[in-house]
Design an enzyme around this catalytic site. Sequence first.
Site, PDB file in Angstrom:
ATOM      1  N   ASP A  69     -65.298  -3.185  57.347  1.00  0.00           N
ATOM      2  CA  ASP A  69     -66.404  -2.466  56.970  1.00  0.00           C
ATOM      3  C   ASP A  69     -67.792  -4.534  56.854  1.00  0.00           C
ATOM      4  O   ASP A  69     -66.891  -4.967  56.843  1.00  0.00           O
ATOM      5  CB  ASP A  69     -66.795  -2.299  55.476  1.00  0.00           C
ATOM      6  CG  ASP A  69     -66.564  -0.939  55.802  1.00  0.00           C
ATOM      7  OD1 ASP A  69     -65.875  -0.290  56.150  1.00  0.00           O
ATOM      8  OD2 ASP A  69     -66.247  -0.185  54.630  1.00  0.00           O
ATOM      9  N   MET A  70     -68.969  -4.032  57.341  1.00  0.00           N
ATOM     10  CA  MET A  70     -70.498  -5.040  57.320  1.00  0.00           C
ATOM     11  C   MET A  70     -70.657  -4.176  55.913  1.00  0.00           C
ATOM     12  O   MET A  70     -71.989  -3.609  55.697  1.00  0.00           O
ATOM     13  CB  MET A  70     -71.237  -4.603  58.622  1.00  0.00           C
ATOM     14  CG  MET A  70     -72.017  -6.316  58.734  1.00  0.00           C
ATOM     15  SD  MET A  70     -71.087  -7.284  58.517  1.00  0.00           S
ATOM     16  CE  MET A  70     -70.342  -8.183  60.042  1.00  0.00           C
TER      17      MET A  70
ATOM     18  N   GLN B   6     -74.398  -3.871  62.375  1.00  0.00           N
ATOM     19  CA  GLN B   6     -75.552  -2.610  62.414  1.00  0.00           C
ATOM     20  C   GLN B   6     -76.828  -2.923  63.195  1.00  0.00           C
ATOM     21  O   GLN B   6     -77.543  -4.171  63.037  1.00  0.00           O
ATOM     22  CB  GLN B   6     -75.687  -3.380  60.077  1.00  0.00           C
ATOM     23  CG  GLN B   6     -74.899  -2.972  59.816  1.00  0.00           C
ATOM     24  CD  GLN B   6     -74.410  -4.353  58.644  1.00  0.00           C
ATOM     25  OE1 GLN B   6     -75.306  -5.414  58.904  1.00  0.00           O
ATOM     26  NE2 GLN B   6     -74.414  -3.967  57.162  1.00  0.00           N
TER      27      GLN B   6
ATOM     28  N   ARG C  19     -67.846  -1.028  65.368  1.00  0.00           N
ATOM     29  CA  ARG C  19     -68.461   0.197  65.246  1.00  0.00           C
ATOM     30  C   ARG C  19     -69.738   0.164  64.903  1.00  0.00           C
ATOM     31  O   ARG C  19     -69.764  -1.607  64.080  1.00  0.00           O
ATOM     32  CB  ARG C  19     -67.640   0.718  63.360  1.00  0.00           C
ATOM     33  CG  ARG C  19     -68.531   2.006  63.109  1.00  0.00           C
ATOM     34  CD  ARG C  19     -68.310   1.789  61.172  1.00  0.00           C
ATOM     35  NE  ARG C  19     -66.749   1.937  60.801  1.00  0.00           N
ATOM     36  CZ  ARG C  19     -66.409   2.190  60.103  1.00  0.00           C
ATOM     37  NH1 ARG C  19     -67.357   1.117  58.905  1.00  0.00           N
ATOM     38  NH2 ARG C  19     -64.996   2.171  59.728  1.00  0.00           N
TER      39      ARG C  19
ATOM     40  N   THR D 285     -72.552   7.614  63.328  1.00  0.00           N
ATOM     41  CA  THR D 285     -73.913   8.075  63.042  1.00  0.00           C
ATOM     42  C   THR D 285     -73.669   9.768  62.849  1.00  0.00           C
ATOM     43  O   THR D 285     -72.727  10.427  62.875  1.00  0.00           O
ATOM     44  CB  THR D 285     -74.646   7.846  64.040  1.00  0.00           C
ATOM     45  OG1 THR D 285     -75.818   8.406  63.868  1.00  0.00           O
ATOM     46  CG2 THR D 285     -74.606   8.645  65.347  1.00  0.00           C
ATOM     47  N   HIS D 286     -74.580  10.284  62.064  1.00  0.00           N
ATOM     48  CA  HIS D 286     -75.244  11.558  61.585  1.00  0.00           C
ATOM     49  C   HIS D 286     -76.103  11.813  63.006  1.00  0.00           C
ATOM     50  O   HIS D 286     -76.370  13.506  62.111  1.00  0.00           O
ATOM     51  CB  HIS D 286     -74.966  11.677  60.416  1.00  0.00           C
ATOM     52  CG  HIS D 286     -73.983  11.687  59.584  1.00  0.00           C
ATOM     53  ND1 HIS D 286     -74.320   9.637  58.930  1.00  0.00           N
ATOM     54  CD2 HIS D 286     -72.638  11.481  59.293  1.00  0.00           C
ATOM     55  CE1 HIS D 286     -73.282   9.156  58.278  1.00  0.00           C
ATOM     56  NE2 HIS D 286     -72.338  10.421  58.870  1.00  0.00           N
TER      57      HIS D 286
ATOM     58  N   ARG E 181     -75.598   4.334  47.442  1.00  0.00           N
ATOM     59  CA  ARG E 181     -76.507   4.854  48.770  1.00  0.00           C
ATOM     60  C   ARG E 181     -76.112   5.346  49.663  1.00  0.00           C
ATOM     61  O   ARG E 181     -76.766   5.467  51.239  1.00  0.00           O
ATOM     62  CB  ARG E 181     -74.790   2.931  49.325  1.00  0.00           C
ATOM     63  CG  ARG E 181     -75.230   1.844  49.973  1.00  0.00           C
ATOM     64  CD  ARG E 181     -74.710   0.834  50.274  1.00  0.00           C
ATOM     65  NE  ARG E 181     -73.146   1.130  50.233  1.00  0.00           N
ATOM     66  CZ  ARG E 181     -72.105   0.173  49.680  1.00  0.00           C
ATOM     67  NH1 ARG E 181     -72.722  -0.817  48.839  1.00  0.00           N
ATOM     68  NH2 ARG E 181     -70.806   0.476  50.225  1.00  0.00           N
TER      69      ARG E 181
HETATM   70  P1  FDA Z   1     -79.611   8.805  59.230  1.00  0.00           P
HETATM   71  O1  FDA Z   1     -79.874   7.906  58.101  1.00  0.00           O
HETATM   72  O2  FDA Z   1     -81.369   8.916  59.894  1.00  0.00           O
HETATM   73  O3  FDA Z   1     -79.748  10.654  58.998  1.00  0.00           O
HETATM   74  C1  FDA Z   1     -79.967  11.505  59.881  1.00  0.00           C
HETATM   75  C2  FDA Z   1     -78.996  12.517  59.598  1.00  0.00           C
HETATM   76  O4  FDA Z   1     -77.588  12.681  59.533  1.00  0.00           O
HETATM   77  C3  FDA Z   1     -79.900  13.156  58.520  1.00  0.00           C
HETATM   78  O5  FDA Z   1     -81.387  13.632  58.517  1.00  0.00           O
HETATM   79  C4  FDA Z   1     -78.725  13.540  57.945  1.00  0.00           C
HETATM   80  O6  FDA Z   1     -79.002  15.338  58.113  1.00  0.00           O
HETATM   81  C5  FDA Z   1     -77.624  13.507  57.887  1.00  0.00           C
HETATM   82  N1  FDA Z   1     -77.457  12.182  57.152  1.00  0.00           N
HETATM   83  C6  FDA Z   1     -77.237   9.973  56.819  1.00  0.00           C
HETATM   84  N2  FDA Z   1     -76.559  10.077  56.114  1.00  0.00           N
HETATM   85  C7  FDA Z   1     -76.453  11.665  55.095  1.00  0.00           C
HETATM   86  C8  FDA Z   1     -76.390  11.355  53.633  1.00  0.00           C
HETATM   87  N3  FDA Z   1     -75.767  10.249  53.052  1.00  0.00           N
HETATM   88  N4  FDA Z   1     -75.669  12.298  53.082  1.00  0.00           N
HETATM   89  C9  FDA Z   1     -75.840  13.611  53.710  1.00  0.00           C
HETATM   90  N5  FDA Z   1     -76.792  13.756  54.914  1.00  0.00           N
HETATM   91  C10 FDA Z   1     -76.653  12.325  55.106  1.00  0.00           C
HETATM   92  N6  FDA Z   1     -73.793   1.238  57.102  1.00  0.00           N
HETATM   93  C11 FDA Z   1     -73.293  -0.343  57.097  1.00  0.00           C
HETATM   94  O7  FDA Z   1     -73.855  -0.788  56.196  1.00  0.00           O
HETATM   95  N7  FDA Z   1     -71.860  -0.351  56.947  1.00  0.00           N
HETATM   96  C12 FDA Z   1     -70.894  -0.458  57.107  1.00  0.00           C
HETATM   97  O8  FDA Z   1     -69.408  -0.939  57.549  1.00  0.00           O
HETATM   98  C13 FDA Z   1     -70.680   0.600  57.385  1.00  0.00           C
HETATM   99  N8  FDA Z   1     -69.435   2.027  58.092  1.00  0.00           N
HETATM  100  C14 FDA Z   1     -69.870   3.443  58.034  1.00  0.00           C
HETATM  101  C15 FDA Z   1     -69.285   3.890  58.606  1.00  0.00           C
HETATM  102  C16 FDA Z   1     -69.112   5.209  58.861  1.00  0.00           C
HETATM  103  C17 FDA Z   1     -68.135   6.482  59.226  1.00  0.00           C
HETATM  104  C18 FDA Z   1     -70.903   5.913  58.902  1.00  0.00           C
HETATM  105  C19 FDA Z   1     -70.893   6.955  59.467  1.00  0.00           C
HETATM  106  C20 FDA Z   1     -71.626   5.165  58.621  1.00  0.00           C
HETATM  107  C21 FDA Z   1     -71.210   3.828  58.325  1.00  0.00           C
HETATM  108  N9  FDA Z   1     -72.005   2.581  57.559  1.00  0.00           N
HETATM  109  C22 FDA Z   1     -71.755   1.348  57.232  1.00  0.00           C
HETATM  110  C23 FDA Z   1     -73.651   3.921  56.572  1.00  0.00           C
HETATM  111  C24 FDA Z   1     -74.466   4.036  58.146  1.00  0.00           C
HETATM  112  O9  FDA Z   1     -75.539   2.251  57.765  1.00  0.00           O
HETATM  113  C25 FDA Z   1     -75.777   4.851  57.220  1.00  0.00           C
HETATM  114  O10 FDA Z   1     -76.390   4.066  56.428  1.00  0.00           O
HETATM  115  C26 FDA Z   1     -75.407   6.002  57.283  1.00  0.00           C
HETATM  116  O11 FDA Z   1     -74.566   6.487  58.392  1.00  0.00           O
HETATM  117  C27 FDA Z   1     -77.103   6.874  57.582  1.00  0.00           C
HETATM  118  O12 FDA Z   1     -76.860   6.745  59.025  1.00  0.00           O
HETATM  119  P2  FDA Z   1     -77.347   7.768  60.044  1.00  0.00           P
HETATM  120  O13 FDA Z   1     -77.098   6.417  61.768  1.00  0.00           O
HETATM  121  O14 FDA Z   1     -76.327   9.211  60.194  1.00  0.00           O
HETATM  122  O15 FDA Z   1     -78.673   8.431  60.428  1.00  0.00           O
END
Ligand code: FDA
Length: 319
Positions: free
Chosen positions: A129-130, A159, A180, A222-223, A284
């Site tokens: 992870d980062m 990131q 990733r 991403t979600h 977070r």
């Molecule tokens: P965004 O935050 O724009 O969200 C888009 C939509 O997704 C939201 O409108 C909501 O519907 C849904 N959503 C997002 N987060 C949600 C939550 N917590 N609860 C409910 N719904 C949510 N970061 C990092 O700095 N180092 C790392 O190593 C990792 N590793 C990692 C692994 C995996 C598998 C994932 C999916 C994410 C990470 N992250 C991470 C976290 C990443 O940087 C980021 O903070 C989150 O994924 C939220 O960003 P989205 O791309 O989902 O978009």
Amino acid sequence: MLRNGLIFLSESRAAKKLVTGTALRGMSRRFVPGDTVDELVSAIKDANSSGLSVTANYLGEGEKNEATARQAGDRYSAILDRIGEHGLNANVSLKFTQLGQAISDDFLADNLGRVLDRARDLEAFIRFDMESSDYTERTLAAFEDIWAAGRRNIGVVLQAYLYRSALDVARMNELGARVRLCKGAYAEPAEVAFQERSEVDGSFVSLMQMLLKDGNYPAIATHDDAMVEATVAYAKQHRIGPERFEFQMLYGVRRDLQASLVKGGYNVRVYIPFGKAWYPYLMRRLAERPANLFFMTGSVVRESPLGFLWPRGEGKNSA
Ligand code: FDA
């Protein structure tokens, strides 16, 4: 501001002391299915039976105590053993500061080396992870050292919010390393990171394209519907088959989207954290989506009444 406040609380010892062991633990079950390896194994089996692969994470970070950092290394070896024993479709994600990066680079190399040896014996894959930008260069340099030592069952995270990431994607593509891509979860200053959502999203799309075009089985984490749609569209346009990349999402988040991508023939891996050190991870997740506060408060009173509060099918997560 709320996001930065929640990230600040994630790093606050006083706030952690106040809430750890309270009802918040019950609420955190949405994102952290359990404390034990048995509970993790059960969550992995559930995910696998829905067509999802898994990356398992033993919660912990910022470790300064050598004995605890070693225990974390032992725990990862035990997880790898259990994945092998049960024939699970899973790999492992860990944080360097959990294994001793904040103690010293030598300590980390030694502690991590034991986990990497176990992974090599079991032919398992480990993702690093980062963490915050204080660690970015050290993490990538350590990754390159491990790579230069001949290990290939490893991958890193980049990131999109960091200005430097375009160069880092090129650097990792050149190496042939698995990346990733995520947006980034820490509060970073304007000196190093984009502050506007539109800028982060623009960076994510351009890095995703670099990874799909020249990378080695990238993970698009991403979600965000828009990011997922951009990935699917770019892959189709450039005839990049779904076997050449995967989507990744967090346990408990956008299960509707996870299921629809699996149905559409895409590889989807879910990140399942477990363990007692859930507090910073949970904070977070709240910072990413402060509406989770209402979800979790509501879920204590009744299990799944709040679907109407979330757009894009989020309420389905409460089922
Ligand atoms: P965004 O935050 O724009 O969200 C888009 C939509 O997704 C939201 O409108 C909501 O519907 C849904 N959503 C997002 N987060 C949600 C939550 N917590 N609860 C409910 N719904 C949510 N970061 C990092 O700095 N180092 C790392 O190593 C990792 N590793 C990692 C692994 C995996 C598998 C994932 C999916 C994410 C990470 N992250 C991470 C976290 C990443 O940087 C980021 O903070 C989150 O994924 C939220 O960003 P989205 O791309 O989902 O978009």
